[in-house]
Design a protein around this motif. Structure first.
Motif, short mmCIF file in Angstrom:
data_model
loop_
_atom_site.label_atom_id
_atom_site.label_comp_id
_atom_site.label_asym_id
_atom_site.label_seq_id
_atom_site.Cartn_x
_atom_site.Cartn_y
_atom_site.Cartn_z
N PRO A 170 0.82 -1.23 0.00
CA PRO A 170 0.00 0.00 0.00
C PRO A 170 0.85 1.28 0.00
N PRO A 171 0.29 2.37 -0.52
CA PRO A 171 1.01 3.64 -0.44
C PRO A 171 1.01 4.13 1.02
N LYS A 172 1.94 4.99 1.38
CA LYS A 172 2.04 5.46 2.77
C LYS A 172 0.81 6.28 3.16
N ILE A 173 0.39 7.14 2.22
CA ILE A 173 -0.85 7.89 2.46
C ILE A 173 -1.89 7.33 1.52
N MET A 174 -2.99 6.86 2.10
CA MET A 174 -4.04 6.20 1.34
C MET A 174 -4.40 6.98 0.06
N ASP A 175 -4.35 6.28 -1.05
CA ASP A 175 -4.77 6.81 -2.35
C ASP A 175 -3.84 7.83 -2.99
N TYR A 176 -2.68 8.10 -2.36
CA TYR A 176 -1.76 9.05 -2.97
C TYR A 176 -0.38 8.42 -3.20
N CYS A 177 0.22 8.77 -4.33
CA CYS A 177 1.51 8.19 -4.72
C CYS A 177 2.62 8.63 -3.76
N ASP A 178 3.42 7.67 -3.28
CA ASP A 178 4.54 7.97 -2.37
C ASP A 178 5.57 8.86 -3.06
N ILE A 179 5.74 8.66 -4.35
CA ILE A 179 6.82 9.33 -5.05
C ILE A 179 6.45 10.74 -5.49
N CYS A 180 5.25 10.88 -6.11
CA CYS A 180 4.94 12.20 -6.67
C CYS A 180 3.65 12.81 -6.11
N ASP A 181 3.07 12.13 -5.11
CA ASP A 181 1.92 12.69 -4.41
C ASP A 181 0.67 12.88 -5.28
N THR A 182 0.62 12.19 -6.40
CA THR A 182 -0.55 12.27 -7.28
C THR A 182 -1.62 11.29 -6.79
N LYS A 183 -2.89 11.63 -7.02
CA LYS A 183 -3.97 10.73 -6.59
C LYS A 183 -3.95 9.46 -7.46
N LEU A 184 -3.98 8.31 -6.79
CA LEU A 184 -3.90 7.04 -7.51
C LEU A 184 -5.20 6.70 -8.20
N VAL A 185 -5.10 5.92 -9.25
CA VAL A 185 -6.30 5.50 -9.98
C VAL A 185 -6.35 3.98 -10.11
N THR A 186 -7.55 3.48 -10.41
CA THR A 186 -7.74 2.07 -10.71
C THR A 186 -7.79 1.97 -12.22
N ARG A 187 -7.02 1.07 -12.78
CA ARG A 187 -7.11 0.93 -14.23
C ARG A 187 -8.46 0.34 -14.58
N LYS A 188 -9.02 0.77 -15.69
CA LYS A 188 -10.38 0.36 -16.06
C LYS A 188 -10.53 -1.16 -16.11
N ASP A 189 -9.51 -1.83 -16.65
CA ASP A 189 -9.64 -3.29 -16.77
C ASP A 189 -9.33 -4.02 -15.47
N ASP A 190 -9.06 -3.27 -14.40
CA ASP A 190 -8.83 -3.91 -13.12
C ASP A 190 -10.13 -4.13 -12.35
N ASN A 191 -11.22 -3.62 -12.88
CA ASN A 191 -12.42 -3.74 -12.06
C ASN A 191 -12.89 -5.18 -11.97
N GLU A 192 -13.57 -5.44 -10.90
CA GLU A 192 -13.87 -6.81 -10.51
C GLU A 192 -14.62 -7.59 -11.59
#
Ligand SMILES: [Zn+2]
Length: 220
Positions: A149-171
């Motif tokens: 997991p990222p250190k801060i929920m939903d934000y990139c550790d490296i560049c602090d950008t909000k993380l996304v779910t790739r479209k084809d990753d959905n259940e």
């Protein structure tokens, strides 16, 4: 010593990593059918052109065309000491086609020279891995909410950008993909088992452990 290695496993099972390692170790080619087909289309080979005509019409490339492309590849010099097949066969019909290809080449045969390695993993584990995957749209770093997991929920550790779910990753997409895989592969598993050439490997293990097991199974 076996010469023809057939890898069976669902997407995300780590099959790709292991096939590459085995290809390196044995100095034999790793033939991934998807890439092979794309290369034939790019190079405008005889069967590549035929394959493209089907794809352009939104149709599946017929097995006969795929078989010809594979046969052509397997008769190349670098295949003389053996090869790894990845992505083919995927059904009984394709396995029969492979048998015919090998018979017509006359060098190796399925029963004596081939081994089918089945990557055994509960597809539910793979679904969970996929749906928990998050990626950074800016720098491309991949996270997993459970295993990495990222250190801060939903934000990139490296560049602090909000993380996304790739479209084809959905259940739903993930489940559909694995269902298709299981429907196709289950009969193939039985087919190779009855032929006496099936080996199973536990794929829910760390990469290095899978590799050690693979070598043991193949007596390398
Ligand atoms: Zn980032």
């Amino acid at each position: 010593m076996k010469k023809v290695f057939i890898f069976l496993g669902p997407p995300g099972s780590g099959k790709g990593t292991q096939t590459s390692r085995l290809a390196d170790k044995l100095s034999i080619p790793h033939i991934d059918t998807g890439s092979l087909l794309r290369k034939n289309i790019q190079d405008n080979t005889e069967y590549g052109i035929i394959a493209k005509s089907y794809i352009d019409k939104g149709q599946l490339v017929p097995l006969e065309v795929v078989s010809n492309i594979i046969k052509d590849r397997l008769t190349k010099d670098d295949c003389s000491q053996g090869y790894i097949l990845d992505g083919f066969p995927r059904s009984i019909e394709q396995a029969e086609a492979l048998k015919d290809i090998l018979d017509s080449i006359g060098k190796f045969n399925l029963k004596d020279d081939a081994v089918a390695i089945y990557f055994n993993i509960d597809t539910e584990i793979l679904v969970q891995r996929l749906i928990n995957r998050r990626s950074c749209p800016k720098c491309g770093t991949i996270y997993n909410l459970i295993s990495n997991p990222p250190k801060i929920m939903d934000y990139c550790d490296i560049c602090d950008t909000k993380l996304v779910t790739r479209k084809d990753d959905n259940e739903k997409t993930a489940r559909a993909r694995f269902e298709t895989y299981e429907k196709e592969t289950a009969p193939l598993y039985e087919y190779f088992k009855q032929m006496g050439i099936l080996k199973e490997i536990e794929a829910d293990n760390p990469i290095s452990e899978i590799w050690e097991n693979l070598k043991a199974i193949l007596s390398l």
